[in-house]
Design an enzyme around this catalytic site. Structure first.
Site, PDB file in Angstrom:
ATOM      1  N   CYS A  98       0.837  -1.203   0.000  1.00  9.36           N
ATOM      2  CA  CYS A  98       0.000   0.000   0.000  1.00  9.36           C
ATOM      3  C   CYS A  98       0.874   1.257   0.000  1.00  9.36           C
ATOM      4  CB  CYS A  98      -0.929   0.010   1.211  1.00  9.36           C
ATOM      5  SG  CYS A  98      -2.000   1.462   1.220  1.00  9.36           S
ATOM      6  N   GLY A 200      -0.477  -6.329 -12.286  1.00 13.49           N
ATOM      7  CA  GLY A 200      -0.131  -4.979 -12.706  1.00 13.49           C
ATOM      8  C   GLY A 200      -0.307  -4.777 -14.191  1.00 13.49           C
ATOM      9  N   GLU A 201      -1.217  -3.832 -14.531  1.00  8.68           N
ATOM     10  CA  GLU A 201      -1.333  -3.340 -15.913  1.00  8.68           C
ATOM     11  C   GLU A 201      -1.856  -4.394 -16.888  1.00  8.68           C
ATOM     12  OE1 GLU A 201      -1.316   0.426 -17.025  1.00  8.68           O
ATOM     13  OE2 GLU A 201      -0.405  -0.206 -15.136  1.00  8.68           O
TER      14      GLU A 201
END
Ligand SMILES: Cc1cc2nc3c(=O)[nH]c(=O)nc-3n(C[C@H](O)[C@H](O)[C@H](O)COP(=O)(O)O)c2cc1C
Length: 313
Positions: A98, A200-201
């Site tokens: 985070c 991710g992505e």
């Protein structure tokens, strides 16, 4: 290939998990993080964030849900982990990614990636406390400022007893900016034996394939892409992308959830937030956002969703 739905604080709550897992294609959901400071949290905190605990930790579609904990104190994290699994969580996920300032200031989330020993201490304490029949997993970024500790950190998580690591292939400083460094996940994989999940992505079936090839991981986790294209998990498994009409029906269905969820202004805010993600895949989302931008109730918004098409919520 296993596909999991990413934890997204303030975005992927139990209603969104319900909707997306009904569309299908997910093997696991991870909840938004439960913040642990220094005490054992009451059961109601876990039920609020993860009402699925009241139905054997499953979404209505039957997808298992794993509670994610965020904190820096190994003993408190362990106590809360035991509570979460005793309430029905399908294992425990620990947040080491985070980027939020307030969270990092209190030494939780991505800041923990600066101290390999700290990661080890947390995971080993949680692993020691939680019955072996429940998985203890960790979600990490590649680092805080740079990637120098990425491999050491992953190895420490494994040595401490993590059953699986999900790697969001960016540092904290890289935030959510493309690209995601999938090749770094492959480097990590070379150094650990436990399963690694790439994250991710991933916005399309093509991205999923490229990610799998570059990360050398079969298993993936979908975050923002799952909101931008609500049947992304199925698309990755070979289905066609949902039409805009189907998406509008989903948005309308979401209003029905509010009536039972009793969340006040929840629906208008969430629908606007969701349209922000949908814009990426559907040009029509922008126009719809403009139409409803100033509206404050589900009753005002619904005619814009069902008006021209005859779809009913
Ligand atoms: C709004 C938002 C909230 C998030 N909340 C969490 C969280 O509670 N726990 C966590 O581990 N990651 C969280 N993440 C990170 C995502 O799980 C995921 O790792 C990240 O978005 C990269 O995946 P994506 O490119 O598929 O979105 C959050 C991301 C966003 C955008």
């Amino acid at each position: 290939m296993q596909i999991s739905l990413a934890p997204m604080e303030g975005v992927v709550d139990h209603l969104m998990r319900d909707m997306l897992t009904q569309i299908g294609g997910y093997d696991l959901c991870v909840t938004e993080f439960v913040r642990v400071v220094d005490q054992l949290l009451p059961a109601k905190v876990f039920y609020r964030l993860c009402p699925e605990l009241k139905q054997q930790g499953l979404t209505r579609a039957g997808t298992p849900v794993r509670v994610q904990l965020l904190g820096q104190d190994p003993v408190s994290l362990a106590e809360n982990a035991v509570r979460a699994v005793s309430l029905g969580s399908h294992g425990i996920d620990l947040n080491f990614g985070c980027p939020a300032k307030t969270v990092n200031k209190s030494k939780g989330g991505a800041v923990l990636l600066k101290q390999t020993q700290g990661l080890y201490d947390i995971v080993s304490e949680v692993r020691r406390a939680v019955d072996k029949k429940h998985k203890v997993t960790a979600k990490m970024r590649l680092g805080f400022e740079d990637k120098a500790l990425a491999i050491d950190n992953a190895m420490a998580l494994e040595a401490a007893g993590a059953d699986l690591i999900t790697v969001h292939a960016r540092t904290k400083v890289e935030g959510y900016k493309p690209p995601a460094y999938w090749d770094w996940i492959a480097r990590i994989r070379e150094h650990v034996r436990i399963p690694v999940v790439a994250n991710g992505e991933i916005w399309s079936a093509e991205d999923a394939l490229a990610c799998q090839q570059q990360s050398h991981c079969q298993d993936i986790m979908l975050g923002r892409g799952a909101l931008a294209l609500p049947n992304l998990a199925q698309v990755i498994r070979g289905a066609s992308p949902m039409s805009w009409e189907q998406v509008k029906q989903l948005l309308a269905d979401y209003s029905g959830y509010e009536i039972y969820g009793d969340k006040g202004r929840y629906y208008p805010n969430r629908i606007k937030q969701w349209l922000g993600y949908l814009k990426r895949q559907y040009t029509q989302a922008d126009a719809l956002f403009e139409q409803i931008r100033t509206l404050k109730t589900a009753q005002q918004i619904l005619p814009h969703l069902i008006g021209e098409t005859g779809f009913k919520p």
